[in-house]
Design an enzyme around this catalytic site. Sequence first.
Site, mmCIF file in Angstrom:
data_model
loop_
_atom_site.group_PDB
_atom_site.id
_atom_site.type_symbol
_atom_site.label_atom_id
_atom_site.label_comp_id
_atom_site.label_asym_id
_atom_site.label_seq_id
_atom_site.Cartn_x
_atom_site.Cartn_y
_atom_site.Cartn_z
ATOM 1 N N ARG A 1 0.060 -5.111 -8.656
ATOM 2 C CA ARG A 1 1.413 -5.553 -8.297
ATOM 3 C C ARG A 1 1.615 -5.345 -6.798
ATOM 4 O O ARG A 1 0.782 -4.746 -6.129
ATOM 5 C CB ARG A 1 2.464 -4.775 -9.094
ATOM 6 C CG ARG A 1 2.443 -3.299 -8.826
ATOM 7 C CD ARG A 1 3.553 -2.559 -9.582
ATOM 8 N NE ARG A 1 3.400 -1.117 -9.393
ATOM 9 C CZ ARG A 1 4.152 -0.200 -9.976
ATOM 10 N NH1 ARG A 1 5.138 -0.548 -10.771
ATOM 11 N NH2 ARG A 1 3.951 1.077 -9.752
ATOM 12 N N CYS B 1 3.243 -10.350 1.288
ATOM 13 C CA CYS B 1 3.599 -10.175 2.693
ATOM 14 C C CYS B 1 5.097 -10.447 2.846
ATOM 15 O O CYS B 1 5.558 -11.548 2.571
ATOM 16 C CB CYS B 1 2.778 -11.134 3.554
ATOM 17 S SG CYS B 1 3.410 -11.224 5.232
ATOM 18 N N ASN C 1 11.281 -3.387 -5.997
ATOM 19 C CA ASN C 1 10.969 -2.063 -6.525
ATOM 20 C C ASN C 1 10.079 -1.310 -5.547
ATOM 21 O O ASN C 1 9.023 -1.809 -5.154
ATOM 22 C CB ASN C 1 10.236 -2.173 -7.863
ATOM 23 C CG ASN C 1 10.084 -0.825 -8.539
ATOM 24 O OD1 ASN C 1 11.056 -0.268 -9.053
ATOM 25 N ND2 ASN C 1 8.888 -0.272 -8.504
ATOM 26 N N GLU C 2 10.548 -0.137 -5.157
ATOM 27 C CA GLU C 2 9.763 0.743 -4.283
ATOM 28 C C GLU C 2 9.113 -0.013 -3.119
ATOM 29 O O GLU C 2 7.892 0.071 -2.920
ATOM 30 C CB GLU C 2 8.713 1.504 -5.088
ATOM 31 C CG GLU C 2 9.326 2.525 -6.027
ATOM 32 C CD GLU C 2 8.324 3.519 -6.601
ATOM 33 O OE1 GLU C 2 7.124 3.227 -6.600
ATOM 34 O OE2 GLU C 2 8.762 4.591 -7.043
ATOM 35 N N CYS D 1 0.317 -5.066 6.996
ATOM 36 C CA CYS D 1 -0.188 -6.404 6.698
ATOM 37 C C CYS D 1 -0.740 -6.970 7.999
ATOM 38 O O CYS D 1 -0.115 -6.863 9.044
ATOM 39 C CB CYS D 1 0.904 -7.315 6.144
ATOM 40 S SG CYS D 1 0.267 -8.967 5.774
ATOM 41 N N CYS E 1 -1.869 -10.259 8.405
ATOM 42 C CA CYS E 1 -2.024 -11.711 8.317
ATOM 43 C C CYS E 1 -1.571 -12.384 9.616
ATOM 44 O O CYS E 1 -0.956 -11.756 10.473
ATOM 45 C CB CYS E 1 -1.254 -12.244 7.109
ATOM 46 S SG CYS E 1 0.527 -12.369 7.348
ATOM 47 N N CYS F 1 2.210 -12.214 10.244
ATOM 48 C CA CYS F 1 2.646 -10.914 10.761
ATOM 49 C C CYS F 1 2.227 -10.758 12.223
ATOM 50 O O CYS F 1 2.989 -10.242 13.042
ATOM 51 C CB CYS F 1 2.094 -9.776 9.905
ATOM 52 S SG CYS F 1 2.950 -9.639 8.320
ATOM 53 N N GLU G 1 14.516 6.373 -11.199
ATOM 54 C CA GLU G 1 13.438 6.740 -12.121
ATOM 55 C C GLU G 1 13.316 8.254 -12.079
ATOM 56 O O GLU G 1 13.188 8.835 -10.998
ATOM 57 C CB GLU G 1 12.111 6.109 -11.681
ATOM 58 C CG GLU G 1 12.135 4.604 -11.709
ATOM 59 C CD GLU G 1 10.840 3.982 -11.212
ATOM 60 O OE1 GLU G 1 9.814 4.683 -11.174
ATOM 61 O OE2 GLU G 1 10.872 2.802 -10.843
ATOM 62 N N TRP H 1 -3.045 5.578 -12.524
ATOM 63 C CA TRP H 1 -4.000 5.442 -11.420
ATOM 64 C C TRP H 1 -4.558 6.814 -11.050
ATOM 65 O O TRP H 1 -5.300 6.976 -10.125
ATOM 66 C CB TRP H 1 -3.383 4.782 -10.192
ATOM 67 C CG TRP H 1 -1.953 5.102 -10.005
ATOM 68 C CD1 TRP H 1 -1.435 6.238 -9.470
ATOM 69 C CD2 TRP H 1 -0.843 4.292 -10.378
ATOM 70 N NE1 TRP H 1 -0.079 6.183 -9.500
ATOM 71 C CE2 TRP H 1 0.311 4.996 -10.038
ATOM 72 C CE3 TRP H 1 -0.732 3.030 -10.969
ATOM 73 C CZ2 TRP H 1 1.586 4.487 -10.273
ATOM 74 C CZ3 TRP H 1 0.533 2.537 -11.188
ATOM 75 C CH2 TRP H 1 1.669 3.260 -10.844
HETATM 76 C C1 GLA Z 1 6.982 4.172 -9.634
HETATM 77 C C2 GLA Z 1 7.348 2.747 -9.997
HETATM 78 C C3 GLA Z 1 7.374 2.514 -11.473
HETATM 79 C C4 GLA Z 1 6.238 3.203 -12.139
HETATM 80 C C5 GLA Z 1 6.307 4.661 -11.841
HETATM 81 C C6 GLA Z 1 5.333 5.502 -12.611
HETATM 82 O O1 GLA Z 1 8.035 5.005 -9.448
HETATM 83 O O2 GLA Z 1 8.562 2.347 -9.467
HETATM 84 O O3 GLA Z 1 7.329 1.141 -11.714
HETATM 85 O O4 GLA Z 1 5.051 2.659 -11.693
HETATM 86 O O5 GLA Z 1 6.090 4.817 -10.471
HETATM 87 O O6 GLA Z 1 4.037 5.178 -12.403
HETATM 88 ZN ZN ZN Z 2 1.702 -10.522 6.606
#
Ligand code: GLA
Ligand code: ZN
Length: 647
Positions: A103, A107, A141-142, A148, A150, A153, A298, A307
């Site tokens: 995921r 860019c 998200n996060e 980058c 490319c 950029c 979260e 991971w």
């Molecule tokens: C992060 C992400 C979530 C998930 C958690 C736990 O905080 O935002 O989508 O991946 O880690 O792995």
């Molecule tokens: Zn880029």
Amino acid sequence: MKIGVDYYPEHWDEALWEQDADLMKRSGVELVRMAEFAWSVMEPQEGEYDFSWLDKALALFQEREIQVILCTPTNCPPLWLYEKYPEALQVGRDGKRMKPAVRGHRCYNSPVYRRYTEKIVRKMGEHYRNATNVAAWQIDNEVDSPYCCCEVCAGKFREWLKEKYGSLEAVNKAYHNEVWSGSYSGWQQIYPPLGGWPITQYNPAYMLDYQRFMSESTVEYVQFQLRLLREYFPRIPITTNTYFSGSMTDFYDLFEELDFCSYDNYPTTVLPEEGYYSHAFHLDLIRGVKRKKFWIMEQLSGATGCWMKMGPTVRPGMLKGYALQAFAHGAEAVLHFRFRTAVGGAEMFWHGLIDHSNVPGRRYAEFEDLCRTVQGLSYIDKTRINAKVALLCGFDSEYAFKLQLQTEGIYYFEQMQAFHNAFSHYGVNVDIISQEEELEGYRIVVAPTMYVRSQKAVEQLHRFAREGGIVLLTARSGVKDENNNCIMQPLPRDYRDMTGCWVEEYDAIGNRKIMVEMDGENYQGTHWCDILHLESAEALGVYGEDFYAGKPAATRNAYGKGTVYYIGTVGLPALCRKLAEQTLQLAELPYYKDIPERVEITVREGEEGCFIFVFNNDDAEKDFLFEGGRIKLKPFEMKVVGGKQNE
Ligand code: GLA
Ligand code: ZN
């Protein structure tokens, strides 16, 4: 105060949704976050949208009066998009375009990605414009700021430099490009840090600018989404969820235009065997970003893994305790990640509240207990933390420190954390704020490693001390100018007048420990030794060994109406505590002398009185005298003392 969960209806058979919503309702869940990764479910083929599944989920929650947080799904562009436009993918430092998998990897500057971002955000906007139970929006998200490399950029970086410096000559001058024949004779020679050399071998002035540019690109991308969402939802608060990573975006820039700050909170399930441990450092830092209440999007719910190898489970008391700790430090909502543990996908071993067994167990029972407790704590909403101690944070210093690691084992954030631990040990509230924030109202300002100059911070610290404040500065302050170059003047340069001393010489000692004698006692420092030459300052402590034995290691200086401390080494906990206590005494601030190790005190004040949150951040019971009574705490238990609590 609200408790919520992160939920992925797209991962589960529809038959389960209703049961889940019922269980959430029974447990006391008030918020559910959804959809941050679901682009390909919303738009399986280009231009073919399907929100029916999300509509159903929304309706189920609405019927149960549970509010939702909707997210834009831009973290995971669908594969048809990457197939058609590979240029939406990042290019790594090896010059190779990433392959779509996992995921992220997009860019932020890619015009194609922006265009498709706009389309999906507008579609969601049109579709959910009239939804009535959306409590907030989360952008992406996060988001973070990896490099980058490319062509887009590169081009944007050149524009950024033109805007900042005006001419190539000015860039060459700012970067000291005369070194290693680095002078640019054409803009097209400027590139992202390609070539695979270790980052530490590139010109630090150039690298800091590239890092700033990457951070600004992320911020700009988030603001792009923010503007779109505001068109449809002018009254719904909008945020993005951040975390502490190796490639952080400057939090202060990132949240400036957003309505509130939110953060993903995963305290460790394995406490260090000895010494102080507190995750409150992160919470106080997040509260300080906008200097107001924040959300946890979260929150730790079970063993981590995916991971990395799986970690030990969340111990009894932890799930509830860490959520309450977040509330005590200023969270307004805590959402547990995740309601169910996934049975598929890379994260199937990152455990949620309910395990694969589908039998709600020990952790779920604790979660329900948390929900009940939180309902009885609503009076906290009307209270606030009133800190008299501030710790200063600046992302330029964080970046520059990473670009040129000063010595083995030294990290910028850890130095802040060391002083946060020290003041927390005395039960004192600490705000962690941007180094450019106003300092009014504080009595003590701890400014660890003011490494890269911010003229504003320099001026404010001087004013604060002149007007009677107490400042504590540490080694590696005043080292760099705004461009990340060194300055030909004795350290701590901009702060020399305040500290009343200068650095004759320094010794980067890595992980070695060094003795420091202070008030007839022996303490220890590590990583760094500034050998100090006194001007108007007095020595508080001297090195106890090496060729600079007897030379000052810590000093105090009267400056204006205030006092400035300087410590030339990185103190181990006892030394940081010693300095913290000295400043607290000088400031005549109240503090607790004898609270047991790993017991945390947070004081919140409001019209209903003053509430003291006593939290046992340890896996052992605590039993001690406190505020005229005896207090017993189970592992990770929190108790509230004082105030006029809800009956
Ligand atoms: C992060 C992400 C979530 C998930 C958690 C736990 O905080 O935002 O989508 O991946 O880690 O792995
Ligand atoms: Zn880029």
